[in-house]
Design an enzyme around this catalytic site. Structure first.
Site, PDB file in Angstrom:
ATOM      1  N   HIS C 217      31.451  27.226  66.902  1.00  0.00           N
ATOM      2  CA  HIS C 217      32.403  26.249  67.441  1.00  0.00           C
ATOM      3  C   HIS C 217      32.145  24.865  66.856  1.00  0.00           C
ATOM      4  O   HIS C 217      33.068  24.185  66.403  1.00  0.00           O
ATOM      5  CB  HIS C 217      32.308  26.210  68.969  1.00  0.00           C
ATOM      6  CG  HIS C 217      32.997  25.035  69.570  1.00  0.00           C
ATOM      7  ND1 HIS C 217      34.360  24.865  69.505  1.00  0.00           N
ATOM      8  CD2 HIS C 217      32.524  23.941  70.221  1.00  0.00           C
ATOM      9  CE1 HIS C 217      34.690  23.724  70.098  1.00  0.00           C
ATOM     10  NE2 HIS C 217      33.597  23.156  70.532  1.00  0.00           N
ATOM     11  N   ARG C 226      35.439  17.539  57.861  1.00  0.00           N
ATOM     12  CA  ARG C 226      34.831  17.306  56.551  1.00  0.00           C
ATOM     13  C   ARG C 226      35.484  18.113  55.431  1.00  0.00           C
ATOM     14  O   ARG C 226      35.253  17.805  54.256  1.00  0.00           O
ATOM     15  CB  ARG C 226      33.330  17.594  56.619  1.00  0.00           C
ATOM     16  CG  ARG C 226      32.582  16.730  57.629  1.00  0.00           C
ATOM     17  CD  ARG C 226      32.783  15.246  57.394  1.00  0.00           C
ATOM     18  NE  ARG C 226      32.127  14.437  58.434  1.00  0.00           N
ATOM     19  CZ  ARG C 226      32.195  13.123  58.476  1.00  0.00           C
ATOM     20  NH1 ARG C 226      32.918  12.438  57.601  1.00  0.00           N
ATOM     21  NH2 ARG C 226      31.576  12.456  59.440  1.00  0.00           N
TER      22      ARG C 226
END
Lengths: 305, 305, 305, 305
Positions: C217, C226
């Site tokens: 998660h 990112r």
């Protein structure tokens, strides 16, 4: 009616806390000062009360800019920046505000609530102390049948006789469980069972209390899940009460939260493709969108509701 | 000398924040009000300043008791309870106090500091902004040789010539790195390198800044490790400054922390057995204690130091 | 080219780890077994390699159902449930899978990465050890100018002369900084500066290493931020490499993540109202939608891109 | 007797999981392979079973060294390093091992357990599903009176008649509560109350289940507090069972934990001063040591017990 009114000692202590004022250089929010310490009733015996708060809308901006002063020069700029931060998931500036609450709530609500782990909690200890005789008995308007469409949800409100039977059971079982809790604890002519053992007889609608402290980012996450229509009514009642407090506390951040989280929707990659084709005039269906029937139904629900 | 004095705009903003006072019903600590916003110098260009705080000694007691009022009736009882909580590792009541700091610190210190994950951080962004020309150059008194006994530690202070060479290198390399940072960023007759790339040329002694917010329990954990004699001097300088602030803020909790954590020792099961035999008059050694030579040396160090 | 090929001892150790196999009753994913221990090159000297993993797609289902067996009876049902969990933000079942990576990365990337606090990290210690002479020097194709539209972003690739000057600076400053690092550490005819001090001369493009362990998660949250187009290219290179690993590891969860997170969009409450009116055939603009010009531009970008 | 034996479907699923073996390159611990999936009975109907594990003793060393290979060259060196890490509170290498358990436990135990927040949890949902008719009824040997010395603790075991009455109450109230739970849920001639509401009638000795996943550092913290003599017997029974598992899994780390945590004592600064004087032959008392009577009593208890 909330039980506070029945506890003169608590009322005295609250009045004493409210009577004291101090000079401070810290960020201060008049609407929160007005709320401080006073219990806001929730359900039949529960409450939420603000015990302390840190920061305001400007503190979010100040942290985002890592600045020496407070916020930007104009309130309007602060608002724009706060909306930008919320829209682009810059969550750390919101962590710079903190709220401390004292909450009284049924144990089954507490069990849902505690699943949110990023918070500080001190709960009243039933190993150390004796719990009060206070149980949540739902208002008939909230006595709902099991949903037939959804394993995890409520359907219609129960009809008269069935509702009456349920309320009768809840009241009678609570009373009996508490009577027996007291009987087991009693040191009258017997040793008295340890508190940490006797409590196991108490049902999940008994009230407990805790101090709960959380930063604004994690509070928003909690509110998003628990002020949602899919949350169980009883915890939603608390979340709704806290929403009102947060709106008073950090109005710009709350407005951004409302628009970008509470009232927002997440559209999947497949949904976005479908949407663009719909906006270009194409008729779409589940198959064309590559969705399952259930997913397409949810998607249509979002666009039309 | 701290750089604050060179930044008139920052001084104005700080003065403006200090000039504002408000009425509050929240727990307020006069000694912290006195500290608010003023930078406390650390190292050659760094500082720590208190930006906000939540709670006081009474707030710890109030949370531990889940009570309506503030603390117990007598300050002396509060102190006893706080010592009890600390001694028995009841950490959650200490989480009910929160401190927000603005810190200016060298990057290599920031990299150690951030390993403490249970805190909220907003760092000045070198992707978005241009860093200032400020570098940590150690005071000659803190220019230490590598320890010969310990891979992770310092030995004696460096001798004159070597110290001079080191300072010369640090200054020259910092200056050149920053000159080149500016040259790469410059948009004078060229496009100018992206900030997020140019920063990679800057050494780890450049100063950065952040807002750091933490609860008292996790702050004590940080201070225990970083105000310790084994911590690197440069981060210890910050930890020591924060210790002074916490002593002002929550004097009873700080005194308990000092006695039960900072000045305390952990004695292993083997150590405890050895200790009991020593108290009964027996001569002990590593072998009898079942310890390695190194462990026995540490154990003797504790008892005799 | 990745430095692994230059370190025969590391190659031997990796080969030795890959050569060992054991019998296990644990959930096992052949594609991850194939990846185990082998470094996947990233940037000029960096890598990511899988050191261990726990769980698979079935483990998510198993935890969601709190069941005795593994997953549901049919793979197809597992997939549907995983998509449902992702769509409705039921995050805890995804926390039941865990990934451990060994990463070599430039310090300025490490500083962004570590902002994700919900993970376990062990970094190579420059207090204890001496860092290697390895620096990130961007490929000319990634040497970008500062964006003119966005303070936090890159514009066009730099032109020839300017690019050459930048590369020259980065190489020369890295070399000089490392030469001086070694000169300060040297114990040849002098005491030698403590490692914990000497490291402060090293720039942010030097490589460091760490072990990083995270649940699925929280890994998805990291990848969402990112592997996004707005992330700095250098950290995105790592995120993209990890995406490939996760796709191999938990294909159903990764597909759901891609659809509901990576390729998804968040539509605000205001945006949703506007969208419904557009679908009903109305012409909308920023004013009708109640949005600022910038927000409307972002909104139109989402629908048309 | 544990209920597993009464649930043939669960037994089949466990047998099926145990029957499957795979080849893996991951760190593997034979003693844990032997334990995998089989429930270890705790209390009258509860259990703990290992569902997955990541890492072994070598993985701790490997992470501490950020190395390419597994552990050091000699097992003996691994042990010494692990003891060093534990003694000096280097906690991050221990976070590199992870354990996943399936636990069946009474709700009042679950409520204590969940206070440890640094773990992943999936609990059986009583909103979605119907709980089984299984309640914890203490063994008479563990039916203790309230302690007279300590508000939070147990005294002697209850005498015959009183014990019989308590057991009678617990059994009768559990039975009645569950009968009424079923009556309220029933859709036979009525709508049937929503599950999320009906559950509020169930007492805290009903069993629930969850998947619980935690890293070794945080697991040690849990075990230190819950395998302690001051923990409530019922949660200690689970902690003791888990201790046995961890001893099998990471024997060197467990031995270090036992010596430096479980069997260790914390001596305060005041205590350490007193101790040094005692070792030098001085007679000490509370006053000389600067301790309260209670604290001195605890201190003497440590040294003499």
């Amino acid at each position: 009616m909330n039980d506070m009114s029945d506890d003169p000692q608590a009322l005295d202590q609250i009045a004493a806390q409210r009577a004291q004022t101090h000079q401070t250089r810290r960020a201060t929010v008049p609407a929160m000062e007005e709320r401080l310490y006073t219990p806001h009733p929730v359900l039949d015996h529960g409450f939420v009360r603000v015990v302390d708060y840190m920061g305001d809308d400007s503190a979010i901006v100040q942290a985002a800019r890592v600045s020496y002063g407070a916020g930007t020069k104009k309130a309007r700029n602060d608002e724009g920046l706060i909306r930008y931060l919320m829209r682009h998931w810059h969550s750390t500036p919101f962590e710079m505000c903190e709220l401390k609450l004292h909450v009284k709530l049924p144990v089954f609500v507490a069990r849902q609530w505690i699943r949110h782990r990023t918070a500080n909690v001190n709960e009243y200890s039933a190993r150390y102390s004796i719990l009060d005789r206070e149980f949540y008995i739902p208002d008939p308007a909230h006595l709902a049948a099991q949903s037939t469409a959804n394993n995890q949800g409520r359907g219609e409100v129960l009809h008269g006789d069935e509702a009456a039977r349920v309320l009768e059971i809840l009241k009678a079982d609570s009373t009996r469980a508490y009577d027996n809790y007291e009987a087991m604890l009693s040191q009258d002519g017997q040793q008295g069972l340890a508190r940490e053992l006797a409590r196991m007889n108490l049902p999940a609608n008994i009230y407990t209390q805790w101090y709960w402290k959380v930063d604004l980012h994690n509070l928003f996450h909690f509110l998003r899940l628990r002020a949602d229509a899919h949350a169980q009514y009883e915890i939603r009642a608390y979340a709704d009460a806290i929403c009102e407090m947060v709106r008073d506390w950090v109005p710009a951040a709350y407005a951004a939260f409302e628009d970008y989280r509470l009232n927002s929707v997440q559209i999947s990659g497949k949904g976005l493709n479908a949407l663009r084709r719909m906006l270009a005039g194409e008729e779409m269906d589940a198959e064309k969108a590559g969705m399952s029937a259930g997913e397409w139904r949810e998607f249509e629900g979002i666009l039309e509701k």
